[in-house]
Motif scaffolding. Structure first.
Motif, PDB file in Angstrom:
ATOM      1  N   ARG A 334       0.825  -1.214   0.000  1.00 35.12           N
ATOM      2  CA  ARG A 334       0.000   0.000   0.000  1.00 35.12           C
ATOM      3  C   ARG A 334       0.860   1.265   0.000  1.00 35.12           C
ATOM      4  NH1 ARG A 334      -5.319   1.327   2.086  1.00 35.12           N
ATOM      5  NH2 ARG A 334      -5.585  -0.869   2.589  1.00 35.12           N
ATOM      6  N   ASN A 335       1.836   1.311   0.873  1.00 38.54           N
ATOM      7  CA  ASN A 335       2.687   2.497   0.965  1.00 38.54           C
ATOM      8  C   ASN A 335       3.514   2.678  -0.303  1.00 38.54           C
ATOM      9  OD1 ASN A 335       3.869   4.734   2.544  1.00 38.54           O
ATOM     10  ND2 ASN A 335       5.735   3.501   2.455  1.00 38.54           N
ATOM     11  N   CYS A 336       3.952   1.566  -0.877  1.00 38.81           N
ATOM     12  CA  CYS A 336       4.726   1.612  -2.115  1.00 38.81           C
ATOM     13  C   CYS A 336       3.910   2.243  -3.241  1.00 38.81           C
ATOM     14  CB  CYS A 336       5.159   0.199  -2.489  1.00 38.81           C
ATOM     15  SG  CYS A 336       6.018   0.067  -4.066  1.00 38.81           S
ATOM     16  N   VAL A 337       2.660   1.818  -3.385  1.00 38.14           N
ATOM     17  CA  VAL A 337       1.803   2.356  -4.440  1.00 38.14           C
ATOM     18  C   VAL A 337       1.522   3.836  -4.204  1.00 38.14           C
ATOM     19  CG1 VAL A 337      -0.495   2.235  -5.466  1.00 38.14           C
ATOM     20  CG2 VAL A 337       0.771   0.133  -4.991  1.00 38.14           C
ATOM     21  N   LYS A 338       1.270   4.210  -2.967  1.00 41.87           N
ATOM     22  CA  LYS A 338       1.008   5.619  -2.664  1.00 41.87           C
ATOM     23  C   LYS A 338       2.189   6.495  -3.071  1.00 41.87           C
ATOM     24  CE  LYS A 338      -0.444   8.777   0.997  1.00 41.87           C
ATOM     25  NZ  LYS A 338       0.529   9.820   0.581  1.00 41.87           N
ATOM     26  N   LYS A 339       3.395   6.039  -2.760  1.00 38.44           N
ATOM     27  CA  LYS A 339       4.587   6.796  -3.147  1.00 38.44           C
ATOM     28  C   LYS A 339       4.719   6.858  -4.670  1.00 38.44           C
ATOM     29  CE  LYS A 339       8.425   5.859  -0.998  1.00 38.44           C
ATOM     30  NZ  LYS A 339       9.509   5.027  -0.399  1.00 38.44           N
ATOM     31  N   GLY A 340       4.352   5.767  -5.347  1.00 41.11           N
ATOM     32  CA  GLY A 340       4.413   5.756  -6.801  1.00 41.11           C
ATOM     33  C   GLY A 340       3.441   6.745  -7.420  1.00 41.11           C
ATOM     34  N   LEU A 341       2.222   6.808  -6.889  1.00 44.97           N
ATOM     35  CA  LEU A 341       1.237   7.761  -7.405  1.00 44.97           C
ATOM     36  C   LEU A 341       1.634   9.198  -7.083  1.00 44.97           C
ATOM     37  CD1 LEU A 341      -2.105   5.901  -6.576  1.00 44.97           C
ATOM     38  CD2 LEU A 341      -0.991   6.122  -8.807  1.00 44.97           C
ATOM     39  N   ASP A 342       2.210   9.406  -5.911  1.00 44.67           N
ATOM     40  CA  ASP A 342       2.701  10.749  -5.572  1.00 44.67           C
ATOM     41  C   ASP A 342       3.778  11.182  -6.565  1.00 44.67           C
ATOM     42  OD1 ASP A 342       0.995  10.875  -3.418  1.00 44.67           O
ATOM     43  OD2 ASP A 342       2.527  10.370  -1.922  1.00 44.67           O
ATOM     44  N   TYR A 343       4.647  10.246  -6.927  1.00 42.73           N
ATOM     45  CA  TYR A 343       5.683  10.543  -7.919  1.00 42.73           C
ATOM     46  C   TYR A 343       5.043  10.932  -9.250  1.00 42.73           C
ATOM     47  CZ  TYR A 343       9.384   9.705 -11.353  1.00 42.73           C
ATOM     48  OH  TYR A 343      10.267   9.844 -12.390  1.00 42.73           O
ATOM     49  N   MET A 344       4.052  10.150  -9.695  1.00 45.08           N
ATOM     50  CA  MET A 344       3.394  10.441 -10.967  1.00 45.08           C
ATOM     51  C   MET A 344       2.736  11.815 -10.944  1.00 45.08           C
ATOM     52  SD  MET A 344       3.862   7.932 -13.142  1.00 45.08           S
ATOM     53  CE  MET A 344       2.553   8.123 -14.353  1.00 45.08           C
ATOM     54  N   GLU A 345       2.133  12.165  -9.840  1.00 41.98           N
ATOM     55  CA  GLU A 345       1.437  13.453  -9.759  1.00 41.98           C
ATOM     56  C   GLU A 345       2.396  14.616  -9.975  1.00 41.98           C
ATOM     57  OE1 GLU A 345      -1.667  15.838  -6.790  1.00 41.98           O
ATOM     58  OE2 GLU A 345      -0.954  13.824  -6.278  1.00 41.98           O
ATOM     59  N   THR A 346       3.640  14.466  -9.526  1.00 36.70           N
ATOM     60  CA  THR A 346       4.615  15.554  -9.704  1.00 36.70           C
ATOM     61  C   THR A 346       5.032  15.715 -11.159  1.00 36.70           C
ATOM     62  OG1 THR A 346       6.576  14.150  -9.340  1.00 36.70           O
ATOM     63  CG2 THR A 346       5.527  15.123  -7.389  1.00 36.70           C
ATOM     64  N   LYS A 347       4.704  14.763 -12.013  1.00 31.22           N
ATOM     65  CA  LYS A 347       5.106  14.819 -13.423  1.00 31.22           C
ATOM     66  C   LYS A 347       3.968  15.261 -14.343  1.00 31.22           C
ATOM     67  CE  LYS A 347       8.800  13.058 -11.711  1.00 31.22           C
ATOM     68  NZ  LYS A 347       9.845  14.000 -11.229  1.00 31.22           N
ATOM     69  N   GLN A 348       2.821  15.622 -13.777  1.00 35.15           N
ATOM     70  CA  GLN A 348       1.695  16.033 -14.618  1.00 35.15           C
ATOM     71  C   GLN A 348       1.749  17.533 -14.890  1.00 35.15           C
ATOM     72  OE1 GLN A 348      -2.317  15.227 -13.153  1.00 35.15           O
ATOM     73  NE2 GLN A 348      -3.006  14.854 -15.251  1.00 35.15           N
ATOM     74  N   ALA A 349       1.601  17.880 -16.164  1.00 34.44           N
ATOM     75  CA  ALA A 349       1.603  19.283 -16.578  1.00 34.44           C
ATOM     76  C   ALA A 349       0.214  19.886 -16.363  1.00 34.44           C
ATOM     77  CB  ALA A 349       1.999  19.379 -18.047  1.00 34.44           C
ATOM     78  N   PRO A 350       0.110  21.216 -16.316  1.00 34.86           N
ATOM     79  CA  PRO A 350      -1.206  21.860 -16.166  1.00 34.86           C
ATOM     80  C   PRO A 350      -2.203  21.452 -17.250  1.00 34.86           C
ATOM     81  CG  PRO A 350       0.550  23.442 -15.777  1.00 34.86           C
ATOM     82  CD  PRO A 350       1.211  22.200 -16.279  1.00 34.86           C
ATOM     83  N   SER A 351      -1.709  21.090 -18.433  1.00 35.85           N
ATOM     84  CA  SER A 351      -2.591  20.692 -19.535  1.00 35.85           C
ATOM     85  C   SER A 351      -3.259  19.345 -19.296  1.00 35.85           C
ATOM     86  CB  SER A 351      -1.790  20.617 -20.835  1.00 35.85           C
ATOM     87  OG  SER A 351      -0.798  19.595 -20.746  1.00 35.85           O
ATOM     88  N   GLY A 352      -2.752  18.581 -18.337  1.00 42.66           N
ATOM     89  CA  GLY A 352      -3.251  17.233 -18.092  1.00 42.66           C
ATOM     90  C   GLY A 352      -2.312  16.158 -18.593  1.00 42.66           C
ATOM     91  N   ALA A 353      -1.395  16.526 -19.498  1.00 41.53           N
ATOM     92  CA  ALA A 353      -0.409  15.570 -19.998  1.00 41.53           C
ATOM     93  C   ALA A 353       0.593  15.242 -18.896  1.00 41.53           C
ATOM     94  CB  ALA A 353       0.311  16.145 -21.210  1.00 41.53           C
ATOM     95  N   SER A 357      10.331  12.716 -17.236  1.00 41.28           N
ATOM     96  CA  SER A 357      10.976  12.780 -15.923  1.00 41.28           C
ATOM     97  C   SER A 357      10.744  14.128 -15.253  1.00 41.28           C
ATOM     98  CB  SER A 357      12.479  12.514 -16.054  1.00 41.28           C
ATOM     99  OG  SER A 357      13.064  13.398 -16.991  1.00 41.28           O
ATOM    100  N   SER A 358       9.887  14.937 -15.880  1.00 42.47           N
ATOM    101  CA  SER A 358       9.483  16.232 -15.336  1.00 42.47           C
ATOM    102  C   SER A 358       8.126  16.559 -15.953  1.00 42.47           C
ATOM    103  CB  SER A 358      10.514  17.310 -15.700  1.00 42.47           C
ATOM    104  OG  SER A 358      10.425  17.626 -17.076  1.00 42.47           O
ATOM    105  N   PRO A 359       7.466  17.640 -15.547  1.00 39.87           N
ATOM    106  CA  PRO A 359       6.165  17.971 -16.153  1.00 39.87           C
ATOM    107  C   PRO A 359       6.246  18.429 -17.606  1.00 39.87           C
ATOM    108  CG  PRO A 359       6.376  18.946 -13.965  1.00 39.87           C
ATOM    109  CD  PRO A 359       7.735  18.447 -14.343  1.00 39.87           C
ATOM    110  N   SER A 360       7.439  18.616 -18.130  1.00 46.99           N
ATOM    111  CA  SER A 360       7.583  19.027 -19.531  1.00 46.99           C
ATOM    112  C   SER A 360       7.243  17.848 -20.439  1.00 46.99           C
ATOM    113  CB  SER A 360       9.016  19.495 -19.800  1.00 46.99           C
ATOM    114  OG  SER A 360       9.340  20.602 -18.987  1.00 46.99           O
ATOM    115  N   ILE A 361       6.309  18.056 -21.381  1.00 41.94           N
ATOM    116  CA  ILE A 361       5.845  16.944 -22.204  1.00 41.94           C
ATOM    117  C   ILE A 361       6.794  16.683 -23.361  1.00 41.94           C
ATOM    118  CG2 ILE A 361       3.448  17.387 -21.581  1.00 41.94           C
ATOM    119  CD1 ILE A 361       3.016  18.566 -24.352  1.00 41.94           C
ATOM    120  N   ARG A 362       6.796  15.435 -23.842  1.00 40.18           N
ATOM    121  CA  ARG A 362       7.610  15.017 -24.975  1.00 40.18           C
ATOM    122  C   ARG A 362       6.696  14.711 -26.147  1.00 40.18           C
ATOM    123  NH1 ARG A 362      11.925  10.590 -22.891  1.00 40.18           N
ATOM    124  NH2 ARG A 362      12.485  10.786 -25.094  1.00 40.18           N
ATOM    125  N   GLU A 363       7.163  15.038 -27.356  1.00 38.25           N
ATOM    126  CA  GLU A 363       6.391  14.822 -28.577  1.00 38.25           C
ATOM    127  C   GLU A 363       5.005  15.448 -28.401  1.00 38.25           C
ATOM    128  OE1 GLU A 363       6.694  10.601 -29.225  1.00 38.25           O
ATOM    129  OE2 GLU A 363       8.773  10.750 -29.894  1.00 38.25           O
TER     130      GLU A 363
END
Length: 490
Positions: A334-353, A357-363
């Protein structure tokens, strides 16, 4: 005068002859009875079932890369019963010693499962604690989210009610038959054996083909056995080459496949594939224990430094969801997944993309938007804010054309699942976008034509042909492989 009459000599002779005849007759009858009893016992003995004692399989505790291990042909002879996907079961026996030998598969019978649905509870959206098991036999033990894949009638119902056609089902079966013909003798596929075997196994399981399936059971069992063997030889680690930094992808794909195989084959249909549980536990726990300190996962599974990105994390979170469906006790899941989702959230751009490895989108940003959307859907729900933002971005920007650069099936593997999970106008538009593109680009033999996008998907034969065929098959199975992650129960 005597009161007793005396026999004449002639009478005495006749009496003696009669006594001898009676004695001989008794002896003959006794002898015949002994022969008859012996014959009956012989017939009984000849019809008693003989016990085959399985050989012991030894696994090397050191990584396979450190020594060359001979792998004999996997034996996958199982008695088939056509009534249900799991008509029989098989056994893999292992011990931690240093002598590598082939894996025998003794023939064992199990009763046919019932086709009645049980009263099981759904796995649940968000952080529900249920494991999805039902209380009944047969299909009742399948997690609710997976049930619609295990009946042809249910598959067709899901197809027709969500914009698919019977051609989608025909295309899936044709692809599975093509994969069957391409399987290596050791149960793997291509020279990228671990990840490509994992993807192929997921395609079979997505159609509810288990080790007991009538047409594909031998294929499925050989694939499971190959991956179990890899896991046991390498202390839970799964890859072709542990010196290659990208083996974190290979491990996660294989864990995903083994965990789903355990849920369907063992937990749902009672197929006794010994050591599968051990392999799932060892490989799944290794994945959890190898999480990077920033919440993601890195190349080579380093826990500090190194490179982490959302593409790597996408496969790890899918694998962990499959691990949770097993109902097995993984430490710190459970804790592992929570940390994984927290990581993903930090990579989301305002556009939703989602960025790499950062919120800057590729292609065009749609591939990783699909990765992020699916991760939040399967662990939270389709109503999750991050998932909805990503779906909106995909709805506005995603394209699919087999003959142009907009043919990245890696992204569309995620998108097909994320969009049907979301439903509504977003799914309707995406379904029209992807369905006929996939159907119209299948070859007559069941494989799929080359695409213009790179990422290992273009080119003929071998790895690329296998890779895109597995992804295309999994895309078509999205209609029924999982029920939408919105709390829907039908």
């Amino acid at each position: 005068m005597s009161l007793h009459a005396q026999l004449s000599p002639q009478a005495q002779a006749r009496l003696a002859a009669q006594q001898r005849m009676s004695t001989i007759t008794s002896l003959i009858i006794a002898l015949l009875l002994m022969v008859l009893v012996g014959l009956i016992l012989w017939i009984i003995a000849m019809n008693l079932p003989s016990k085959n004692i399985p050989q012991l399989v030894s696994y090397n505790g050191t990584p396979e890369s450190e020594e060359n291990l001979k792998q004999k042909k996997v034996q996958t002879k199982i008695e088939r019963k056509p009534a249900a996907p799991s008509a029989s079961m098989s056994k893999v026996i292992a011990a931690n010693t240093s002598s590598p030998t082939a894996i025998p598969i003794p023939e064992i019978d199990v009763p046919d499962p019932s086709t009645d649905f049980g009263d099981g509870n759904d796995f649940g959206d968000g952080w529900g604690d249920g494991d999805g098991s039902g209380a009944g036999g047969g299909f009742g033990n399948i997690p609710t989210a997976m049930k619609k894949r295990c009946s042809k009638a249910d598959r067709l119902q899901r197809l027709t009610s969500n914009g698919g056609t019977e051609k989608c089902e025909d295309a899936v079966v044709a692809s599975l038959r093509w994969l069957k013909e391409k399987q290596n003798k050791d149960g793997s596929w291509t020279n990228r054996s671990v990840p490509m075997t994992g993807l192929a196994l997921l395609a079979y399981l997505g159609h509810c083909e288990t080790a007991g399936s009538e047409e594909f059971g031998d294929t499925v069992l050989a694939a499971i056995t190959f991956l179990v063997d890899k896991s046991m030889k390498n202390n839970g680690k799964l890859a072709d080459d542990f010196k290659a930094k990208s083996w974190c992808y290979e491990h996660a794909i294989a864990v995903y496949a083994l965990a789903e195989a355990y849920t369907l084959c063992v937990k749902s249909f009672g197929e006794n594939i010994n050591q599968l549980e051990d392999a799932v536990m060892a490989s799944g726990q290794f994945l959890i224990n190898s999480q990077h300190s920033n919440g993601g996962w890195a190349y080579s599974y380093v826990e500090e430094g190194g490179h982490t990105d959302t593409s790597i994390v996408g496969w790890q979170l899918q694998a962990l969801k499959a691990c949770k469906y097993t109902g097995l006790d993984f430490a710190n899941l459970r804790n592992c997944v929570k940390k994984g989702l927290d990581y993903m959230e930090t990579k989301q751009a305002p556009s939703g993309a989602f960025g790499y490895s950062s919120p800057s989108i590729r292609e065009d940003g749609t591939t990783l938007a699909a990765v992020g959307a699916l991760c939040f859907q399967i662990w939270e729900s389709s109503a999750n804010r991050q998932a909805r933002k990503a779906v909106k971005f995909m709805h506005e920007n995603m394209k699919l054309d087999w003959n142009t650069k907009h043919s990245d099936l890696y992204g569309h593997y995620y998108a097909a699942q994320a969009m049907i999970n979301n439903g509504g106008k977003e799914w309707e538009k995406y379904n029209e976008l992807f369905r006929d593109q996939v159907l119209n680009n299948q070859n007559k033999d069941g494989s799929y034509k080359s695409v213009q996008a790179g990422h290992g998907l273009n080119g003929g034969g071998g790895f690329s042909e296998h890779y895109r065929s597995c992804l295309a098959t999994l895309m078509l199975e999205s209609y029924y492989r999982f029920l939408p992650g919105t709390g829907q129960k039908n």
